[in-house]
Write an enzyme that holds these catalytic residues in place. Structure first.
Site, PDB file in Angstrom:
ATOM      1  N   HIS A   4      -1.433-122.969  13.304  1.00 57.60           N
ATOM      2  CA  HIS A   4      -2.847-122.712  13.052  1.00 57.60           C
ATOM      3  C   HIS A   4      -3.368-121.598  13.970  1.00 57.60           C
ATOM      4  CE1 HIS A   4      -7.204-123.977  13.360  1.00 57.60           C
ATOM      5  NE2 HIS A   4      -7.031-123.902  12.057  1.00 57.60           N
ATOM      6  N   GLU A  31      -0.945-119.810   9.712  1.00 48.34           N
ATOM      7  CA  GLU A  31      -2.304-119.840   9.150  1.00 48.34           C
ATOM      8  C   GLU A  31      -3.140-118.750   9.778  1.00 48.34           C
ATOM      9  OE1 GLU A  31      -6.634-121.326   9.079  1.00 48.34           O
ATOM     10  OE2 GLU A  31      -5.404-120.675  10.762  1.00 48.34           O
ATOM     11  N   ASP A  33      -7.326-116.804   9.390  1.00 49.29           N
ATOM     12  CA  ASP A  33      -8.611-116.620   8.729  1.00 49.29           C
ATOM     13  C   ASP A  33      -8.788-115.127   8.525  1.00 49.29           C
ATOM     14  OD1 ASP A  33      -9.616-119.450   9.043  1.00 49.29           O
ATOM     15  OD2 ASP A  33      -9.223-118.912  11.131  1.00 49.29           O
ATOM     16  N   HIS A  46     -11.617-115.507  13.015  1.00 51.94           N
ATOM     17  CA  HIS A  46     -12.185-116.761  12.511  1.00 51.94           C
ATOM     18  C   HIS A  46     -13.706-116.711  12.398  1.00 51.94           C
ATOM     19  CE1 HIS A  46     -13.914-120.820  12.911  1.00 51.94           C
ATOM     20  NE2 HIS A  46     -12.883-121.199  12.166  1.00 51.94           N
ATOM     21  N   GLU A 103      -6.800-118.000   4.882  1.00 47.69           N
ATOM     22  CA  GLU A 103      -8.084-118.654   4.574  1.00 47.69           C
ATOM     23  C   GLU A 103      -9.191-117.618   4.483  1.00 47.69           C
ATOM     24  OE1 GLU A 103      -9.446-121.748   7.285  1.00 47.69           O
ATOM     25  OE2 GLU A 103     -11.407-121.735   6.303  1.00 47.69           O
TER      26      GLU A 103
END
Ligand code: G3P
Ligand code: CA
Length: 243
Positions: A4, A31, A33, A46, A103
């Protein structure tokens, strides 16, 4: 096991160094963003602003890539990471076919342009039309059902995760409505509603759970058959999973 924001407990989140460490520690997925800069570049950040994670301040969507490049995002002066650079890292890592979980954040001023740009970037690397969801090197995720729907509509073979709390999956069936290939509850939701995993599987969906840093939670996910566990600690999570 998905790292993450990289191995973000050990190194500054969303830096190349954090992702390289995650790969060294055996992550199966990374992962990130993504947000769009004012001049249309996808960067791995993020927050809405760069205040928390860099030496500067300001709103990402109001800054150019040039503005962002003047800032340091890690203790060693690491520059902002672009999605393109992260995709390159994943594709260059030939030890295992690592997946990238991207994401998209909403609401943002650019709306659906973010998903269009993500798809264009994936297409540029030949990743937008995988032979199957299982073999895809990229997964697109969002808390926004509209964002997931935009991806499904334009790139039906790309796997998607609809993130959110349990009510999205247990009652309303939002994941079905937008055609998400996986549901993405938080670990808190999963603890409260472990039946999410079986219900998703019965509908042909995998489960992606975030952010799982506690050993008992990692074991709960393993025992429930969660497909993807996102953690800030890839190294120890791998050991806990006995892999
Ligand atoms: O992996 C999903 C998770 O990252 C969602 O929450 O705030 O960490 O982006 P957040
Ligand atoms: Ca995220």
């Amino acid at each position: 096991m998905v790292a993450h924001r990289g191995a973000s407990a050990a190194l500054p989140e969303h830096t190349l160094a954090a992702y390289e460490l995650a790969l060294e520690e055996g992550a199966d997925g990374l992962e990130c963003d993504v947000r769009l800069t004012r001049d249309g570049h996808l960067v791995c950040v993020h927050d809405r602003t760069v205040d928390r994670t860099s030496t500067g301040s300001g709103v990402v969507s109001e800054m150019t890539l040039g503005n962002l490049s003047e800032l340091a995002f890690g203790g060693n002066g690491e520059p902002v990471l672009t999605l393109s650079e992260l995709i390159t890292l994943v594709l260059d890592h030939t030890t295992r076919p690592t997946k990238l979980f991207i994401e998209t954040k909403h609401p943002v001023r650019f709306g659906g342009l973010v998903e269009s740009k993500v798809l264009a970037e994936l297409a540029r690397f030949g990743l937008a039309a995988p032979p199957s969801a299982t073999h895809s090197r990229a997964v697109v995720m969002s808390f926004s059902a509209a964002a997931v729907w935009r991806i499904r509509r334009s790139a039906p073979l790309l796997p998607t995760v609809l993130l959110g709390e349990s009510s999205r999956y247990l009652g309303g069936g939002a994941a079905t409505t937008v055609g998400a290939t996986a549901v993405g509850p938080s670990i808190k939701s999963l603890r409260e509603h472990p039946e999410i995993v079986d219900r998703a599987a019965a509908a042909g969906r995998a489960t992606y759970c975030w952010t799982v840093d506690d050993r008992r939670d990692v074991e709960l996910c393993r025992d429930l058959g969660v497909g993807w566990v996102a953690t800030n600690h890839p190294g120890r999570t791998r050991e806990w999973l006995g892999r």
